[in-house]
Design a protein around this motif. Sequence first.
Motif, mmCIF file in Angstrom:
data_model
loop_
_atom_site.group_PDB
_atom_site.id
_atom_site.type_symbol
_atom_site.label_atom_id
_atom_site.label_comp_id
_atom_site.label_asym_id
_atom_site.label_seq_id
_atom_site.Cartn_x
_atom_site.Cartn_y
_atom_site.Cartn_z
ATOM 1 N N ALA A 70 21.764 39.749 -80.448
ATOM 2 C CA ALA A 70 21.903 38.324 -80.103
ATOM 3 C C ALA A 70 21.277 37.451 -81.184
ATOM 4 C CB ALA A 70 21.232 38.032 -78.760
ATOM 5 N N PRO A 71 21.877 36.293 -81.445
ATOM 6 C CA PRO A 71 21.283 35.359 -82.421
ATOM 7 C C PRO A 71 20.074 34.645 -81.835
ATOM 8 C CG PRO A 71 23.230 34.394 -81.425
ATOM 9 C CD PRO A 71 23.127 35.795 -80.883
ATOM 10 N N LEU A 72 19.227 34.129 -82.704
ATOM 11 C CA LEU A 72 18.144 33.242 -82.272
ATOM 12 C C LEU A 72 18.716 31.833 -82.246
ATOM 13 C CD1 LEU A 72 15.010 34.596 -84.149
ATOM 14 C CD2 LEU A 72 15.473 34.634 -81.706
ATOM 15 N N PRO A 73 18.460 31.077 -81.190
ATOM 16 C CA PRO A 73 19.107 29.773 -81.029
ATOM 17 C C PRO A 73 18.505 28.673 -81.891
ATOM 18 C CG PRO A 73 17.628 30.177 -79.211
ATOM 19 C CD PRO A 73 17.635 31.432 -80.039
ATOM 20 N N ILE A 74 19.320 27.655 -82.117
ATOM 21 C CA ILE A 74 18.844 26.410 -82.730
ATOM 22 C C ILE A 74 17.692 25.907 -81.865
ATOM 23 C CG2 ILE A 74 19.453 23.992 -83.163
ATOM 24 C CD1 ILE A 74 22.334 24.933 -83.607
ATOM 25 N N GLY A 75 16.664 25.377 -82.500
ATOM 26 C CA GLY A 75 15.529 24.858 -81.756
ATOM 27 C C GLY A 75 14.386 25.844 -81.606
ATOM 28 N N THR A 106 -3.454 22.082 -92.505
ATOM 29 C CA THR A 106 -3.541 23.511 -92.206
ATOM 30 C C THR A 106 -2.585 23.968 -91.107
ATOM 31 O OG1 THR A 106 -5.359 23.075 -90.677
ATOM 32 C CG2 THR A 106 -5.959 23.662 -92.950
ATOM 33 N N SER A 107 -1.563 23.173 -90.827
ATOM 34 C CA SER A 107 -0.616 23.534 -89.772
ATOM 35 C C SER A 107 0.793 23.050 -90.117
ATOM 36 C CB SER A 107 -1.079 22.920 -88.452
ATOM 37 O OG SER A 107 -0.227 23.272 -87.409
ATOM 38 N N ARG A 108 1.773 23.934 -89.912
ATOM 39 C CA ARG A 108 3.181 23.599 -90.142
ATOM 40 C C ARG A 108 4.000 23.977 -88.925
ATOM 41 N NH1 ARG A 108 0.533 21.899 -93.594
ATOM 42 N NH2 ARG A 108 0.739 22.014 -95.844
ATOM 43 N N LEU A 109 5.037 23.181 -88.663
ATOM 44 C CA LEU A 109 5.996 23.480 -87.607
ATOM 45 C C LEU A 109 7.346 23.671 -88.278
ATOM 46 C CD1 LEU A 109 6.688 23.724 -84.568
ATOM 47 C CD2 LEU A 109 7.241 21.287 -84.643
ATOM 48 N N ILE A 110 7.923 24.841 -88.087
ATOM 49 C CA ILE A 110 9.243 25.148 -88.644
ATOM 50 C C ILE A 110 10.209 25.268 -87.474
ATOM 51 C CG2 ILE A 110 10.590 26.795 -89.999
ATOM 52 C CD1 ILE A 110 7.919 27.539 -91.404
ATOM 53 N N THR A 111 11.342 24.587 -87.558
ATOM 54 C CA THR A 111 12.326 24.584 -86.479
ATOM 55 C C THR A 111 13.676 25.031 -87.023
ATOM 56 O OG1 THR A 111 11.161 22.722 -85.460
ATOM 57 C CG2 THR A 111 13.392 23.170 -84.678
ATOM 58 N N LEU A 112 14.281 26.041 -86.374
ATOM 59 C CA LEU A 112 15.618 26.473 -86.796
ATOM 60 C C LEU A 112 16.616 25.359 -86.514
ATOM 61 C CD1 LEU A 112 15.874 30.203 -85.566
ATOM 62 C CD2 LEU A 112 15.103 29.322 -87.780
ATOM 63 N N THR A 113 17.373 24.964 -87.535
ATOM 64 C CA THR A 113 18.374 23.907 -87.373
ATOM 65 C C THR A 113 19.783 24.482 -87.269
ATOM 66 O OG1 THR A 113 18.396 23.590 -89.763
ATOM 67 C CG2 THR A 113 16.966 22.130 -88.470
ATOM 68 N N SER A 114 19.899 25.791 -87.429
ATOM 69 C CA SER A 114 21.135 26.509 -87.119
ATOM 70 C C SER A 114 20.720 27.861 -86.554
ATOM 71 C CB SER A 114 22.034 26.672 -88.356
ATOM 72 O OG SER A 114 21.403 27.475 -89.326
ATOM 73 N N ALA A 115 21.592 28.452 -85.768
ATOM 74 C CA ALA A 115 21.271 29.741 -85.148
ATOM 75 C C ALA A 115 21.088 30.806 -86.230
ATOM 76 C CB ALA A 115 22.369 30.149 -84.179
ATOM 77 N N LEU A 116 20.165 31.723 -86.014
ATOM 78 C CA LEU A 116 19.971 32.862 -86.914
ATOM 79 C C LEU A 116 20.808 33.997 -86.347
ATOM 80 C CD1 LEU A 116 18.432 33.955 -89.396
ATOM 81 C CD2 LEU A 116 16.664 34.747 -87.806
ATOM 82 N N PRO A 143 13.462 28.076 -77.367
ATOM 83 C CA PRO A 143 13.744 26.888 -76.553
ATOM 84 C C PRO A 143 13.764 27.246 -75.064
ATOM 85 C CG PRO A 143 15.372 27.144 -78.306
ATOM 86 C CD PRO A 143 14.561 28.395 -78.282
ATOM 87 N N ALA A 144 13.668 26.236 -74.229
ATOM 88 C CA ALA A 144 13.770 26.444 -72.777
ATOM 89 C C ALA A 144 15.082 27.164 -72.471
ATOM 90 C CB ALA A 144 13.724 25.097 -72.051
ATOM 91 N N ASP A 145 15.106 27.947 -71.422
ATOM 92 C CA ASP A 145 16.271 28.709 -70.966
ATOM 93 C C ASP A 145 16.590 29.914 -71.850
ATOM 94 O OD1 ASP A 145 16.534 26.932 -68.839
ATOM 95 O OD2 ASP A 145 17.926 25.655 -69.932
ATOM 96 N N TYR A 146 15.657 30.330 -72.719
ATOM 97 C CA TYR A 146 15.820 31.542 -73.516
ATOM 98 C C TYR A 146 14.590 32.416 -73.348
ATOM 99 C CZ TYR A 146 19.764 29.470 -75.990
ATOM 100 O OH TYR A 146 20.973 28.906 -76.305
ATOM 101 N N ILE A 147 14.817 33.727 -73.314
ATOM 102 C CA ILE A 147 13.723 34.684 -73.336
ATOM 103 C C ILE A 147 14.037 35.744 -74.390
ATOM 104 C CG2 ILE A 147 13.046 34.369 -70.917
ATOM 105 C CD1 ILE A 147 14.534 37.029 -70.332
#
Length: 167
Positions: A70-75, A106-116, A143-147
Amino acid sequence: MTEEIQKEKGFSRRTVVKGAAWSVPVIAAAVATPLAAASVADVGAFTTAGTCGVLGVLGPGFTLTASATAPLPIGTTITITGSGVANIGVFSVTGGTASVTALSNTSRLITLTSALPAGATIAFRTTLSISVAFTLNEVVTLPADYIGTGAKTTGSVNSTLVLCSAS
């Protein structure tokens, strides 16, 4: 005579009680249906890991690999925090599409902008050198609704001026 009186009065008490008893399971099922309809998608056993990189060639950082099924979702978000240095550097992204936001020095937030895609790997590398003492920790959040059943959601890189270890 009793039947005639009952017919004139309408429904008997017994009929009303029977009807109410049958309606309880129907009402309970109708109320529970929306809860059951809200489904959670399982992206499987994705993994993340720290990597030391190669001194002078490739900076330390992390890799994130989607499960084979399964791909990793956007977000999907990756939070990286560092200690031991004043600034954890600039992070680059290869192998996928993501935005990098500096939350602090000392902190970064990386967010997927397309599915992996399933089985694919994306890498996040910093400009820090492993010849500097530091620790980087990473946490992946779906993201919410994913495990992610069986997923490895944390990683670390530890550099001690001489040695680097990653998990």
